[in-house]
Motif scaffolding. Structure first.
Motif, PDB file in Angstrom:
ATOM      1  N   ARG A 114       1.151   6.150  -2.236  1.00  0.00           N
ATOM      2  CA  ARG A 114       1.119   6.441  -3.499  1.00  0.00           C
ATOM      3  C   ARG A 114       1.592   5.194  -4.442  1.00  0.00           C
ATOM      4  O   ARG A 114       2.869   5.206  -4.746  1.00  0.00           O
ATOM      5  CB  ARG A 114       1.765   7.648  -4.246  1.00  0.00           C
ATOM      6  N   PRO A 115       0.969   3.909  -4.153  1.00  0.00           N
ATOM      7  CA  PRO A 115       1.659   2.566  -4.673  1.00  0.00           C
ATOM      8  C   PRO A 115       1.446   2.947  -6.460  1.00  0.00           C
ATOM      9  O   PRO A 115       0.813   3.470  -6.871  1.00  0.00           O
ATOM     10  CB  PRO A 115       0.700   1.791  -4.333  1.00  0.00           C
ATOM     11  N   LYS A 116       2.399   1.971  -6.760  1.00  0.00           N
ATOM     12  CA  LYS A 116       2.579   1.852  -8.171  1.00  0.00           C
ATOM     13  C   LYS A 116       2.304   0.904  -8.957  1.00  0.00           C
ATOM     14  O   LYS A 116       2.466   0.245 -10.086  1.00  0.00           O
ATOM     15  CB  LYS A 116       4.104   2.066  -8.647  1.00  0.00           C
ATOM     16  N   THR A 117       1.546  -0.074  -8.356  1.00  0.00           N
ATOM     17  CA  THR A 117       0.903  -1.306  -8.927  1.00  0.00           C
ATOM     18  C   THR A 117      -0.433  -1.217  -8.372  1.00  0.00           C
ATOM     19  O   THR A 117      -1.198  -0.787  -7.503  1.00  0.00           O
ATOM     20  CB  THR A 117       1.471  -2.602  -8.043  1.00  0.00           C
ATOM     21  N   ILE A 118      -1.478  -2.002  -9.328  1.00  0.00           N
ATOM     22  CA  ILE A 118      -2.901  -2.126  -9.037  1.00  0.00           C
ATOM     23  C   ILE A 118      -3.141  -2.827  -7.575  1.00  0.00           C
ATOM     24  O   ILE A 118      -4.120  -2.597  -6.885  1.00  0.00           O
ATOM     25  CB  ILE A 118      -3.713  -2.763 -10.210  1.00  0.00           C
ATOM     26  N   ALA A 138       0.828  -1.039   0.048  1.00  0.00           N
ATOM     27  CA  ALA A 138       0.151   0.012  -0.039  1.00  0.00           C
ATOM     28  C   ALA A 138       0.830   1.300   0.183  1.00  0.00           C
ATOM     29  O   ALA A 138       0.386   2.482  -0.245  1.00  0.00           O
ATOM     30  CB  ALA A 138      -0.854  -0.065   1.177  1.00  0.00           C
ATOM     31  N   PHE A 139       2.159   0.812   0.230  1.00  0.00           N
ATOM     32  CA  PHE A 139       3.108   2.300   0.297  1.00  0.00           C
ATOM     33  C   PHE A 139       3.533   2.426  -0.947  1.00  0.00           C
ATOM     34  O   PHE A 139       3.649   1.583  -1.804  1.00  0.00           O
ATOM     35  CB  PHE A 139       3.986   2.103   1.200  1.00  0.00           C
ATOM     36  N   GLY A 140       4.274   3.544  -1.328  1.00  0.00           N
ATOM     37  CA  GLY A 140       4.917   3.758  -2.650  1.00  0.00           C
ATOM     38  C   GLY A 140       6.364   4.565  -2.319  1.00  0.00           C
ATOM     39  O   GLY A 140       6.824   4.572  -1.002  1.00  0.00           O
ATOM     40  N   PRO A 141       6.982   4.833  -3.346  1.00  0.00           N
ATOM     41  CA  PRO A 141       8.511   5.288  -3.104  1.00  0.00           C
ATOM     42  C   PRO A 141       8.259   6.551  -2.249  1.00  0.00           C
ATOM     43  O   PRO A 141       9.451   6.965  -1.782  1.00  0.00           O
ATOM     44  CB  PRO A 141       8.839   5.592  -4.693  1.00  0.00           C
TER      45      PRO A 141
END
Length: 109
Positions: A90-94, A73-76
């Motif tokens: 801001r995850p980068k996967t569906i 659920a997390f992003g970079p």
């Protein structure tokens, strides 16, 4: 006891809840990133529509549900150290997007 079923088949889920007097659902159904990124429409159906089905059953039958989240659920942009409970996601996967969706629905539902 536990039952495996198709999370997209609302009527079958409803029959299981009624016939087995289910009062708890542990919802693990999801397409993980490796598979989900190969078939985004299916991942959206399983990860989001499936969650909506479970949440609708919970509402109709006063069930308790457990829907775990994930580091996905997390992003970079999320902090890597001392990560607060509320931070940018801001995850980068569906898969990650569907987990953020689940978290936010859990806050209002």
């Amino acid at each position: 006891p536990y039952i495996y079923t198709d999370v997209l088949d609302f009527k079958n889920l409803q029959e299981l809840v009624v016939n087995h007097r289910i009062d708890w659902i542990v919802h693990f159904s999801a397409l993980l990133s490796a598979v989900g990124e190969q078939n985004v429409p299916l991942a959206i159906r399983v990860n989001i529509e499936g969650l909506h089905n479970v949440m609708e059953l919970a509402k109709q039958y006063h069930l308790r549900i457990f829907v775990p989240s994930t580091i996905g659920a997390f992003g970079p942009e999320s902090p890597l150290e001392l990560t607060p409970d509320v931070c940018i996601q801001r995850p980068k996967t569906i898969y990650g997007v569907s987990k953020v969706h689940a978290e936010l629905l859990g806050e209002v539902g």
